[in-house]
Every structure is written in structure tokens, then in C-alpha cells.
Scaffold this active site. Structure first.
Site, PDB file in Angstrom:
ATOM      1  N   LYS A 297       0.838  -1.201   0.000  1.00 26.62           N
ATOM      2  CA  LYS A 297       0.000   0.000   0.000  1.00 26.62           C
ATOM      3  C   LYS A 297       0.872   1.250   0.000  1.00 26.62           C
ATOM      4  O   LYS A 297       1.902   1.306   0.676  1.00 26.62           O
ATOM      5  CB  LYS A 297      -0.906   0.002   1.241  1.00 26.62           C
ATOM      6  CG  LYS A 297      -1.889   1.177   1.307  1.00 26.62           C
ATOM      7  CD  LYS A 297      -2.699   1.119   2.595  1.00 26.62           C
ATOM      8  CE  LYS A 297      -3.749   2.239   2.647  1.00 26.62           C
ATOM      9  NZ  LYS A 297      -4.518   2.219   3.910  1.00 26.62           N
TER      10      LYS A 297
ATOM     11  N   SER B 244      -9.365   1.984   3.271  1.00 20.73           N
ATOM     12  CA  SER B 244      -8.556   2.753   2.334  1.00 20.73           C
ATOM     13  C   SER B 244      -7.525   1.907   1.585  1.00 20.73           C
ATOM     14  O   SER B 244      -6.903   2.378   0.631  1.00 20.73           O
ATOM     15  CB  SER B 244      -7.841   3.903   3.057  1.00 20.73           C
ATOM     16  OG  SER B 244      -6.959   3.423   4.053  1.00 20.73           O
TER      17      SER B 244
ATOM     18  N   SER C 148      -9.457  -0.342   7.537  1.00 22.09           N
ATOM     19  CA  SER C 148      -8.963  -0.100   6.182  1.00 22.09           C
ATOM     20  C   SER C 148      -8.304  -1.297   5.507  1.00 22.09           C
ATOM     21  O   SER C 148      -8.008  -1.247   4.316  1.00 22.09           O
ATOM     22  CB  SER C 148      -7.976   1.075   6.174  1.00 22.09           C
ATOM     23  OG  SER C 148      -8.659   2.276   6.417  1.00 22.09           O
TER      24      SER C 148
END
Length: 469
Positions: free
Chosen positions: A74, A150, A174
Site C-alpha cells: 500500500k 482505504s 482499512s
């Protein structure tokens, strides 16, 4: 494990997988797909790592089962040679990436091939994964639907078969929310179990590195690789021993007690309620597990206290940079940061009092039960609206439904795992979540493995088989 077996048998090599991976990404970024999996990837760097791994395998000396396995990171986690943007167009200019994060270093030591930085909701400030700068990360089960946020890109690349595992960061569900929406396993370990060095300090008391994986076994392998304190750090009270379950298809833990808050199973869509209730019934019948009806009070109070905490910490971490770069923020992130900056120090302190009270309440429940069970999200993946593509999206109704069951894992630092248990009427994935006592990751993985063993899996519409012969 599939990659390790394919490399060991000589059916394929890391170099062949890398070439297929690059071809798949090149296809995925073009119309009509435009899947939005990655913010940045470097074909030359991927091929270099893969070629080095191929030589090790040919010499019969792979470093570990992760040697040559593609792993995505990420874009909230430092990973050379890439800048760390946090999903923005400006943050990497203010904070250059100078080294790998600790978790990335540990993956490299195992021989993993780091394939790039995945898309994410800007600054982790939303739950949809729609990024106005890099495009939305689309759901492989239906590209018109959100992947969730996210850690949207990390969930989507695992779901689409591009990587068996990826790293995310979980500050308010997330990792678990996009994992559930994309039909993959999402593991958020106990707070501080995985070192936070080299991760953007956006929410330092609630956020931590988590793992998205195609199977529970693969999540356990990566958890084993990246967990544990940094030896040079002062002792933090984190147990030094990492316990791992002995996963077996034929045996499972018996006599498990699952704490179930009935209102949670009512406060979701009909499809989610039906699917998760049927999964619980299956577990009771197949493994003889028991459910204990419990009440978790002040859930809404805890949600607001968590929101105050994560918002205040995000605002504090960016306060010196926000005004200078405000014009480069997406619309939704700009609104979110404005709300975050309105919280007072008194509100933050009150939130911590609520945090302490809620931890005591949860520990009382976990003294009677092994885990708390809930749906992972209250809804399945919803449609991406065209007008959100340019501005991002603040959808309070769907956002609240997505995050509803995730709060305790972050606000109280408890470990949690989501595992796919079925699909809604449109064929979109649904996840079941277990929340455990501190440091009980081994139990969570064992329970998730037991669920996986009795659940049916359907491949998404957009799927790449990098191990095809």
C-alpha cells in the site's frame, strides 16, 4: 503456497510470473478495464528481483516459501524505489522515501518480489477507495463497484490473482473492509505486533500494518515473516514470542465460544445478515462451536470517539503541511481534513476516556468467550458514481455501514480477521469477522481457517492466473 509449489516443481519460474504480471498490469490500466490497482510500479525493478529469485530456485536454494512470490505494498508504506504518496499528489515531495519500512525489509529478507505501490483512498480519509488523482480502485467482481478503502488497491490485486498477498494499513477497518468487499482474507494483528517504522504517521495510536491474502495459510506466512519487535528497540510490553497455529484440514479447535451481539446482525443489509447468520449456523453444526449472546453498549459513542481520535491524529500529523498544499487535495480529503481540524484537545482527551472504558467492557466479554463474531461490513460493494471520479467521495451513509464493525479492532488495539463466507444476490462477496483478545492472532487464524474449509469460493470476473501452464 501455490507459487512455492509451482517454483519447486519447475512448472514455472519467478521470471515467467513477473513477465505475466507486467503484461496483466499493462492490460488492466487501459480501457475498458482501468482497474486502478497501482499508483506506481517499475517493470525493470520487478524483473530484476524475479531474475535473482529464479537463480536461487534453479540452484535449489530458495530463501523461504516467499522467495519469488509477488507482494504488493500500500502506498502508505515506505518501499524503494518508489515515493510514498499516501494517495496524494504532494506528500512525497514533503517527505521523501529514503528507506524500506521494517515490514518491507523483512519481506525482502524472505526473497519476496515487491511489485509496486497499490492505490488507496487519499490520506486514508475514506472507505470507498475512490481516488481523484489516480482513479478508483475497482472491484474485480464487478468493475463498476468500489473495492473499499482505504487499502483498496491491495485488496483488489489479491482478489484479481495478481498477488497472493499484499500489505495494507488499518486505522479504521482499512484492511478488513476492502478485504471483505473483494472476497479475500484480511488480518489486522494486535496493535504494535508489527513494527510501524516506515509507515506514514497519519494515525499513530489506531493504525497499523495489516495483511490481505487469498488464503488464511498465505496470511499466516506473511504474518510470521513481518511480525515481532525490532531488536534494537526498547521493550514495549509486546510479547516477544509469536505463536502460530498448526493449520490442518482434518482437525479444528473444538469448544469455541463465539460472542454474538444480536443487534449487529440486524444492523446490516438482508443479504449480509442472511449470509453471516448461515455461516454461524454452519460453524455450530460442523465444529460444535457455541454462540454466547452478549450486549456491547455505547457502540455509537465508541464510533464517534474513534472518529475524533483518528481525525485529530491525522490533522496533527499534517498540520504544518496542510495549508501549503491545500490546492492539491481532492475534494473529499479537503472536507475530511477540515472536519478533523475542528476537534479540540478536550474532545480528544474525552475520546481516550471512552477508549479505556470500552477496552474494559470488551475484555469482560472476551473473558467469557474466545472471540467476538460479527459481519465485517454492513453492506456489500456499492456502485462508483461518475461525479465522484473527479472529486473523491464522502458517502456518510454507506461509509458508516462499512466501518460499523471495524472500530474495536483499531480503537482498542484488538486483533481481528475477516474471511469470505458467501455472496449477495449480485454475486458480490461478504465477509465474517472475528475479534480476539490481545496477542491471540494464532486463535483467529485457526478459526478463519476453519471457516475457509467449509466455505465456497467463486473467482471474480476480472482474474489473472499467473501460474497457468
Amino acid at each position: 503456497m501455490d507459487y512455492y509449489k509451482a517454483y519447486s516443481s519447475g512448472n514455472t519460474t519467478p521470471s515467467m510470473v513477473a513477465e505475466r504480471f507486467i503484461a496483466a498490469i499493462n492490460e488492466s490500466v487501459k480501457p475498458p478495464l482501468q482497474m486502478g490497482f497501482f499508483i506506481d510500479y517499475n517493470p525493470d525493478d520487478i524483473l530484476r528481483q524475479a531474475n535473482e529469485s529464479t537463480l536461487r530456485h534453479k540452484a535449489g536454494k530458495p530463501i523461504s516459501v516467499l522467495d519469488g512470490v509477488p507482494v504488493a505494498i500500500k502506498d502508505e508504506i515506505d518501499c524503494l524505489p518508489y515515493p510514498t504518496t499516501g494517495g496524494t499528489k504532494w506528500l512525497h515531495k514533503e517527505r521523501p522515501c529514503e528507506d524500506d519500512a521494517c515490514c518491507v525489509k523483512r519481506l525482502r529478507l524472505c526473497g519476496a518480489v515487491i511489485v509496486g505501490k497499490t492505490n488507496m483512498h487519499e490520506l486514508g480519509s475514506g472507505t470507498s477507495g475512490i481516488n481523484p488523482h489516480y482513479g478508483p480502485a475497482r472491484n474485480p467482481y464487478n468493475r463498476t463497484k468500489i473495492a473499499g478503502g482505504s487499502s483498496s488497491g491491495s485488496a483488489a490485486v489479491v482478489s484479481a490473482g495478481l498477488c497472493p498477498v499484499a500489505l495494507g494499513v488499518d486505522g479504521g477497518g482499512s484492511v478488513r473492509m476492502p478485504a471483505a468487499l473483494c472476497g479475500v482474507v484480511g488480518l489486522k494483528p494486535t496493535f504494535a505486533r508489527i513494527p510501524h517504522d516506515g509507515v506514514l504517521p497519519l494515525n499513530w495510536t489506531v493504525g497499523m500494518v495489516g495483511i490481505l491474502a487469498g488464503t488464511v495459510e498465505d496470511s499466516m506466512i506473511v504474518y510470521a515473516a513481518i511480525s515481532g519487535e525490532i531488536p534494537s528497540d526498547k521493550p514495549s510490553g509486546t510479547p516477544s514470542k509469536i505463536n502460530l497455529p498448526l493449520l490442518s484440514m482434518t482437525k479444528s479447535i473444538s469448544g469455541i465460544k463465539l460472542a454474538k451481539y444480536g443487534k449487529w446482525f440486524d444492523d446490516c443489509s438482508d443479504d449480509v445478515k442472511l449470509c453471516c447468520s448461515q455461516a454461524l449456523l454452519k460453524l455450530q453444526n460442523h465444529y460444535n462451536w457455541k454462540t454466547l449472546d452478549v450486549t456491547i453498549p455505547e457502540i455509537e459513542v465508541m464510533r464517534l470517539a474513534h472518529y475524533t481520535t483518528i481525525g485529530s491524529e491525522c490533522s496533527a500529523s499534517l498540520c504544518s503541511l496542510r495549508e501549503k498544499n491545500l490546492a492539491e487535495f481532492g475534494g473529499d480529503a479537503r472536507v475530511a481534513l477540515s472536519i478533523y481540524s475542528s476537534f479540540s484537545s478536550l474532545e480528544y482527551l474525552n475520546a481516550q476516556r471512552i477508549r479505556n472504558r470500552q477496552l474494559q467492557l470488551h475484555m469482560k466479554i472476551l473473558a467469557e468467550a474466545d472471540v467476538i463474531v460479527s459481519p465485517t461490513t454492513g453492506v456489500t460493494a456499492y456502485s462508483i458514481q461518475d461525479d465522484a471520479l473527479k472529486t473523491g467521495e464522502l458517502d456518510y451513509i454507506n461509509g458508516a455501514a462499512l466501518v460499523r464493525y471495524s472500530i474495536a479492532g483499531n480503537f482498542l488495539g484488538l486483533p481481528a480477521v475477516t474471511v469470505p463466507v458467501g455472496y449477495d444476490k449480485l454475486g458480490l462477496p461478504i465477509g465474517l469477522q472475528f475479534i480476539g483478545r490481545p496477542w491471540s492472532e494464532a486463535t483467529l487464524m485457526h478459526l478463519a481457517f476453519a471457516v475457509q474449509a467449509i466455505s465456497l469460493y467463486k473467482k471474480p470476473a476480472q482474474y489473472y492466473d499467473l501460474l497457468r501452464r
